[in-house]
Design a protein around this motif. Structure first.
Motif, PDB file in Angstrom:
ATOM      1  N   GLN B  66       0.920  -1.179   0.098  1.00  0.00           N
ATOM      2  CA  GLN B  66       0.075   0.088   0.155  1.00  0.00           C
ATOM      3  C   GLN B  66       0.818   1.167  -0.012  1.00  0.00           C
ATOM      4  OE1 GLN B  66      -2.403  -0.277   3.688  1.00  0.00           O
ATOM      5  NE2 GLN B  66      -3.833  -1.559   2.568  1.00  0.00           N
ATOM      6  N   GLU B  70      -2.541   5.593   1.336  1.00  0.00           N
ATOM      7  CA  GLU B  70      -3.598   4.454   1.565  1.00  0.00           C
ATOM      8  C   GLU B  70      -3.473   4.138   3.025  1.00  0.00           C
ATOM      9  OE1 GLU B  70      -4.085   2.727  -3.092  1.00  0.00           O
ATOM     10  OE2 GLU B  70      -2.844   1.646  -1.509  1.00  0.00           O
ATOM     11  N   GLN B  75      -9.617   5.138   3.235  1.00  0.00           N
ATOM     12  CA  GLN B  75     -10.748   5.468   2.074  1.00  0.00           C
ATOM     13  C   GLN B  75     -10.200   6.064   0.889  1.00  0.00           C
ATOM     14  OE1 GLN B  75     -10.333   6.794   5.328  1.00  0.00           O
ATOM     15  NE2 GLN B  75     -12.377   6.334   6.385  1.00  0.00           N
ATOM     16  N   THR B  76      -9.053   6.550   0.851  1.00  0.00           N
ATOM     17  CA  THR B  76      -8.304   6.821  -0.550  1.00  0.00           C
ATOM     18  C   THR B  76      -8.159   5.305  -1.460  1.00  0.00           C
ATOM     19  OG1 THR B  76      -6.327   6.385   0.287  1.00  0.00           O
ATOM     20  CG2 THR B  76      -7.366   8.827   0.382  1.00  0.00           C
ATOM     21  N   ARG B  77      -8.183   4.132  -0.904  1.00  0.00           N
ATOM     22  CA  ARG B  77      -8.229   3.008  -1.801  1.00  0.00           C
ATOM     23  C   ARG B  77      -9.217   2.967  -2.835  1.00  0.00           C
ATOM     24  NH1 ARG B  77      -7.690  -0.970   3.281  1.00  0.00           N
ATOM     25  NH2 ARG B  77      -5.823   0.176   4.112  1.00  0.00           N
ATOM     26  N   THR B  78     -10.435   3.835  -2.586  1.00  0.00           N
ATOM     27  CA  THR B  78     -11.319   3.665  -3.668  1.00  0.00           C
ATOM     28  C   THR B  78     -11.415   4.664  -4.621  1.00  0.00           C
ATOM     29  OG1 THR B  78     -12.779   4.943  -2.222  1.00  0.00           O
ATOM     30  CG2 THR B  78     -13.027   2.408  -2.109  1.00  0.00           C
ATOM     31  N   TRP B  79     -10.275   5.877  -4.526  1.00  0.00           N
ATOM     32  CA  TRP B  79     -10.281   6.721  -5.281  1.00  0.00           C
ATOM     33  C   TRP B  79      -9.798   6.027  -6.804  1.00  0.00           C
ATOM     34  CZ3 TRP B  79      -7.324  11.465  -2.986  1.00  0.00           C
ATOM     35  CH2 TRP B  79      -8.169  11.890  -1.933  1.00  0.00           C
ATOM     36  N   SER B  80     -10.407   6.720  -7.650  1.00  0.00           N
ATOM     37  CA  SER B  80     -10.114   6.170  -9.138  1.00  0.00           C
ATOM     38  C   SER B  80      -8.831   7.136  -9.336  1.00  0.00           C
ATOM     39  CB  SER B  80     -11.195   6.629 -10.180  1.00  0.00           C
ATOM     40  OG  SER B  80     -11.284   8.013 -10.215  1.00  0.00           O
ATOM     41  N   ARG B  81      -8.175   6.869 -10.715  1.00  0.00           N
ATOM     42  CA  ARG B  81      -6.947   7.268 -10.901  1.00  0.00           C
ATOM     43  C   ARG B  81      -7.333   8.905 -11.543  1.00  0.00           C
ATOM     44  NH1 ARG B  81      -4.274   2.339 -14.421  1.00  0.00           N
ATOM     45  NH2 ARG B  81      -3.599   1.082 -12.512  1.00  0.00           N
ATOM     46  N   LYS B  84      -7.065  10.965  -8.497  1.00  0.00           N
ATOM     47  CA  LYS B  84      -5.874  11.126  -7.978  1.00  0.00           C
ATOM     48  C   LYS B  84      -5.249  12.266  -8.966  1.00  0.00           C
ATOM     49  CE  LYS B  84      -5.306   6.776  -5.720  1.00  0.00           C
ATOM     50  NZ  LYS B  84      -4.590   5.344  -5.703  1.00  0.00           N
TER      51      LYS B  84
END
Lengths: 60, 437
Positions: B66, B70, B75-81, B84
């Motif tokens: 990670q 993350e 919660q940022t794991r679900t962010w799309s590219r 980001k």
């Protein structure tokens, strides 16, 4: 099967629309009283939250 | 070139976070070049600092699964590219604005670095289909146990893959006709055998590879109608979202054009109006998209426009939010238009009362929570002044009268004054009170 509305889009769309109407109102010379705003803004957020909860409730 | 998202920060060649070494390994260049590039970018509007911080936060190290971001904010794991990238771009803009007074170069240095990277490296990189780079041969592990139907099938596939790979590797590289003729002459010389086997027939190989189950282990699953329907619905929703996005772009363009024309014709169209109109279109598009599908990037764009609109409205002078935040200049020319009072929570409030001449006793109150209150008093009008400052200073006609906590300013009209008294109450919580005559 009837498709459920996208809650994120719904809530964000409502917030953006209300914010935009407020911005247009201010830009064209309208006044926004603080005494009104401090009551109306939280109530609006609560209302939008309730709408979002209702839209995202599970359906059998 | 591999994707930036597959880059891992180095743990062996680490000066700060190992980001430069990781990028250099992924791009197959000297790490010093990457470090110099970051340094130049850092001097170019501070972009290098922001990009380095973003890489450190978003790219995981070699020995971790990670990223730092993350780990700290799961919660940022679900962010799309896309999200980001948007965050990084916004951070670059904010960083450039914040550091513009400190760094020596403008964006030109960043453009030069980008041009060097693109023309010097990116355009000349090896393509995936480049024949000059041969793929590594696959190594298969041997199953030590008793052979089963599955292991037999696996062996058959391994053998076929090895044959195919051998055939690919034996394909002749482009050579000059002279060299090819010499090679042919050498292999057909009398008395010499040709040890190199012919590559498998292309048609036979393709036919074998096209067979889904060469040893009959599997059976074709029955088509799942529910999955097909779901996939069809998803496709339809994506297509609708794309169309909605295009329609919103058209409406946005027409609206901006209309506002521009109105501005040219003399209508008071401010930046706040443009941003509010854009936000209104985005909001309505989102409401429609909640039903038929949200266009990609619309939510992020809406948040950005909303923030820009809020900042713009508050940054404009004479903000109409009573008791809000900002800079307000109020000018009263008659008693009729004079309210009982004005209040600003944070900022600067300037009130011009020089043209106010009350025909009967009248009072007016102006207050600022935190900031500066400047009042121009009328001349020749009997004025009673009551001023107070919780913590700050009081200035009268350019002179500092007092400073510190719990300050007050009291002035009475002269005993010889004739006419109704104008009472002015001025309050500042924290800040400065200035009275001018």
């Amino acid at each position: 099967m009837k498709r459920r509305p996208d809650t994120v889009s719904l809530v964000l769309g409502l917030l953006a629309t209300l914010l935009a109407i407020g911005g247009l109102w201010l830009s064209f010379g309208g006044r926004l009283e603080w005494s009104t705003l401090r009551i109306a803004a939280p109530l609006t957020l609560v209302l939008i939250g309730i709408i979002g909860l209702a839209a995202s409730r599970p359906r059998s | 070139m591999s994707s930036i998202w597959t880059v891992r920060r180095s743990v062996t060649d680490r000066k700060v976070s190992g980001l430069s070494a990781g990028l250099a390994r992924a791009w197959d260049v000297d790490p010093m070049l990457v470090r110099v590039g970051f340094a130049v970018l850092a001097l170019s509007g501070g972009i290098g600092l922001v990009l380095y911080a973003a890489g450190w936060l978003m790219l995981p190290a070699e020995d971790k699964d990670q990223s730092q971001l993350e780990e700290w904010i799961p919660q940022t794991r679900t962010w799309s590219r896309e999200v980001k990238i948007g965050v990084v771009v916004a951070a670059c803009i904010i960083g450039a604005l914040a550091l513009s007074w400190l760094v020596p170069f403008s964006f030109s240095a960043a453009l030069v670095v980008a041009a060097v990277w693109y023309f010097g490296y990116y355009r000349n990189r090896r393509r995936p289909g480049d024949r000059s780079e041969q793929p590594p041969r696959l190594q298969f592990a041997e199953f030590p146990g008793e052979p089963t139907a599955f292991t037999e099938a696996a062996k058959a596939w391994q053998q076929r893959i090895a044959e195919y790979q051998e055939a690919v590797l034996r394909k002749p590289t482009p050579r000059t006709p002279t060299a090819a003729a010499a090679a042919a002459a050498a292999t057909t010389a009398p008395g010499l055998s040709t040890p190199t086997p012919e590559p498998p027939d292309d048609l036979a190989r393709e036919a074998f590879l096209a067979h889904p189950d060469p040893v009959g282990l599997y059976s074709e699953p029955e088509p799942d109608n529910a999955m097909e329907q779901l996939a069809a619905q998803t496709r339809l929703r994506r297509r609708s979202a794309r169309r909605l996005g295009l329609a919103s772009v058209i409406v946005l363009g027409l609206t901006m054009t209309g506002l521009g024309v109105a501005s040219v014709l003399g209508a008071p169209i401010t930046v706040g109006v443009y941003l509010s109109a854009a936000l209104l279109i985005f909001g309505l598009t989102l409401l429609i998209g909640a039903r038929i599908g949200r266009p990609r990037g619309l939510a992020f764009g809406t948040v950005v426009v909303a923030l820009a609109m809020i900042v713009t409205l508050f940054a404009q002078n004479n903000t109409a939010v009573a008791g809000g935040v900002g800079i307000r200049h109020l000018h009263y020319t008659s008693v009729a238009g004079l309210p009982a009072g004005d209040h600003l929570r944070v900022g600067q409030l300037t009130v011009d009362l020089r043209q106010v001449n009350p025909d009967r006793p009248r009072s007016y109150t102006a207050s600022v929570g935190t900031g500066r209150l400047v009042v121009d008093l009328p001349a020749g009008v009997p004025t009673r002044l009551n001023g107070s400052v919780g913590n700050g200073m009081i200035i009268s006609d350019g002179r500092q009268l007092s400073s510190g906590p719990d300050l007050s300013l009291r002035e009475q009209p002269p005993a010889t004054a004739v006419g109704p008294v104008f009472t002015v109450n001025l309050k500042v919580g924290n800040g400065q009170l200035e009275v001018r005559r």
